[in-house]
Design an enzyme around this catalytic site. Structure first.
Site, PDB file in Angstrom:
ATOM      1  N   ASP A 172       0.843  -1.163  -0.352  1.00  0.00           N
ATOM      2  CA  ASP A 172      -0.035  -0.585   0.185  1.00  0.00           C
ATOM      3  C   ASP A 172       0.874   0.814   0.075  1.00  0.00           C
ATOM      4  OD1 ASP A 172       1.591   0.249   2.449  1.00  0.00           O
ATOM      5  OD2 ASP A 172      -0.620  -0.110   3.691  1.00  0.00           O
ATOM      6  N   TYR A 264      10.326   4.404   1.416  1.00  0.00           N
ATOM      7  CA  TYR A 264      11.080   3.532   2.103  1.00  0.00           C
ATOM      8  C   TYR A 264      12.672   3.332   2.181  1.00  0.00           C
ATOM      9  CZ  TYR A 264       7.953   0.404   5.033  1.00  0.00           C
ATOM     10  OH  TYR A 264       6.983   0.270   5.756  1.00  0.00           O
TER      11      TYR A 264
END
Ligand code: NAD
Ligand code: G6P
Ligand code: MN
Length: 450
Positions: A172, A264
């Site tokens: 997601d 990330y």
């Protein structure tokens, strides 16, 4: 519209109540006949299931049945869709995954670096077993897996089930980032169409368009580099750790202005700094135990005690809505475009065919149809190839119970790099995971005694 029978594996997850709220919000797009929860932990699931039952009674009276069980066969029979969200070892082991690298001065994170490797080596076996069980009881069901570390799980499932065309791995994060883009543009997130390439938790947006074809990339880039970037989705908007993470996007977009990064990437681009900022005893796992898990359990307890949702505030988040829109697009052949994981097969021209890449795809009743990305520039290709080799070596290490492959994987990872550090982390992880990786534990003794 055919109504679907949905099974949620990992019914006791902290994401389940959000998923139920999303299923209610999306009931026109993805109408359901039944919802069934399955979990191996009866107690953990029961709290969430009892609260869900009350929510559904009040907000989804059309639902024909809601059911929860720890019996696999009972759960998995006659499913049309199975959403998989398990956590092998639980948050307790996540904390180990994060503390061990940190004690060696290395980033401790759920899915990135050594933490991701340890979590991957625990998840693969359970995921293979589950997919076999689902196929046994519901051969035609769509499986949407978002169990982490999704990149490593997806690579293992690709090797184990090469012919399975109804198994989709999904994350997601790109959608959660797009919620913030939508906020900048004053648009609905589902009106945006991304161009994107990479691996899971390791990718970049190259363009952000709307459904009319207008290109908003420069507006978003300018807004981020001039005004900063914040999480806007309900689940993360007020979480200090996610606020800090989104702020790093400004820096990444300034350092490497070609494209807009997945959040990330901060762990791979600034590993020393990230490790220095973490605090032992309060890694992200501990924050989740004291934060999301406590919040969800308190909410469930209150709903159960009151036997109504009237006294609580329930929110719909992008996590659930995204999974459901993807499922709906496959169920009804909508042809919507979403970022999902697929086997590369030429989509990114200068990466190997067998890489599990994350790219925009048209979601159809025949599965994802990825759009060609073409050649990617050297810097991004280099970064991705190192990470891809790490992911594939982790899966090799799983199949071969190989200490050497695990050591190679960690040495390649940008969050580690230093071979002796990789070895020290690996040895501690093998010790902490000996109940999960008995063979690797034995093989380590062999290597050490040789
Ligand atoms: P959690 O520990 O709260 O929930 C996981 C549930 O799975 C638990 O109730 C546990 O008992 C159950 N479980 C464990 N092993 C099982 C098995 N073999 N069969 C059936 N049930 C099993 O964890 P969480 O924080 O809610 O996260 C759930 C999962 O979803 C994790 O893997 C997490 O990383 C993942 N996740 C992924 C994304 C993504 O973008 N890909 C987003 C959110 C969460
Ligand atoms: C994002 C990621 C997931 C991750 C989740 C929670 O949604 O895409 O893969 O599991 O965040 O992360 P957290 O660190 O808050 O538990
Ligand atoms: Mn993810």
């Amino acid at each position: 519209m055919k109504k679907q029978n949905l099974v949620v594996v990992g019914g006791g997850s902290t994401y389940t109540i959000g998923m139920i709220m999303s299923l209610i919000a999306e009931k026109e797009n993805f109408p359901l006949a039944s919802i069934t929860f399955y979990d191996t932990n009866e107690e953990r699931q029961e709290k969430i299931a009892k609260a869900s039952e009350i929510i559904l009674r009040e907000k989804y009276p059309e639902l024909e049945s809601f059911h929860y069980t720890t019996d696999k066969e009972e759960a998995l029979r006659n499913a049309d869709f199975v959403f998989v969200q398990i956590r092998t070892g639980g948050l307790r082991m996540r904390e180990q995954d994060e503390e061990i690298p940190l004690s060696h001065g290395v980033v401790g994170q759920e899915t990135c670096g050594p933490g991701g490797m340890a979590y991957g080596l625990r998840s693969i076996g359970d995921m293979i077993e589950l997919v076999n069980d689902i196929r046994h009881y519901s051969p035609d069901a769509w499986i949407l897996n978002y169990t982490n570390p999704a990149a490593i799980v997806a690579e293992a499932l690709r090797r184990e089930f090469p012919e399975d065309k109804k198994l989709l791995n999904i994350c997601d994060m790109p959608a959660a980032i797009m919620v913030s883009y939508a906020g900048i543009l004053g648009k609905d997130v589902f009106d945006l169409v991304p161009e994107y390439f990479g691996l899971n938790h390791f990718g970049w947006f190259t363009k952000v368009l709307d459904k009319q074809g207008n290109d908003h990339t420069d507006t978003i880039k300018r807004a981020i580099t001039e005004d900063g970037f914040l999480p806007e989705d309900a689940e993360i908007a007020n979480d200090p750790s996610w606020i800090k993470t989104f702020k790093q996007v400004e820096r990444m977009a300034t350092d490497f202005p070609d494209y807009l990064p997945n959040t990330y990437l901060q762990y791979y681009l600034y590993p020393s700094e990230m490790a220095q900022k973490e605090v032992s005893g309060n890694t992200r796992a501990r924050q989740v135990i004291n934060g999301r898990e406590k919040r969800v359990h308190t909410l469930a307890d209150q709903i159960i005690a009151d036997d109504t949702t009237e006294n609580v505030e329930l929110e719909v988040d992008i996590h659930g809505r995204y999974m459901i829109r993807v499922a709906a697009s496959m169920a009804y052949n909508n042809g919507d475009i979403f970022i999902v994981m697929v086997e590369n097969n030429g989509t990114i021209a200068n990466l190997p065919d067998d890489a599990m890449v994350e790219v925009p795809s048209m979601m159809t009743s025949r599965g994802p149809k990825p759009f060609a990305v073409g050649h990617i520039p050297r810097f991004y290709k280099g970064l991705i190839e190192g990470q891809l080799a790490y992911e594939q070596l982790v899966v090799d290490a799983y199949y071969e119970n190989s200490y050497e492959k695990a050591l190679q994987a960690l040495t390649l990872n940008r969050t580690v790099v230093d071979a002796p550090t990789a070895r020290n982390i690996l040895d501690d992880m093998i010790e902490a995971n000996k109940e999960y990786w008995p063979e690797l534990h034995r093989n380590k003794q062999l290597v050490t005694n040789a």
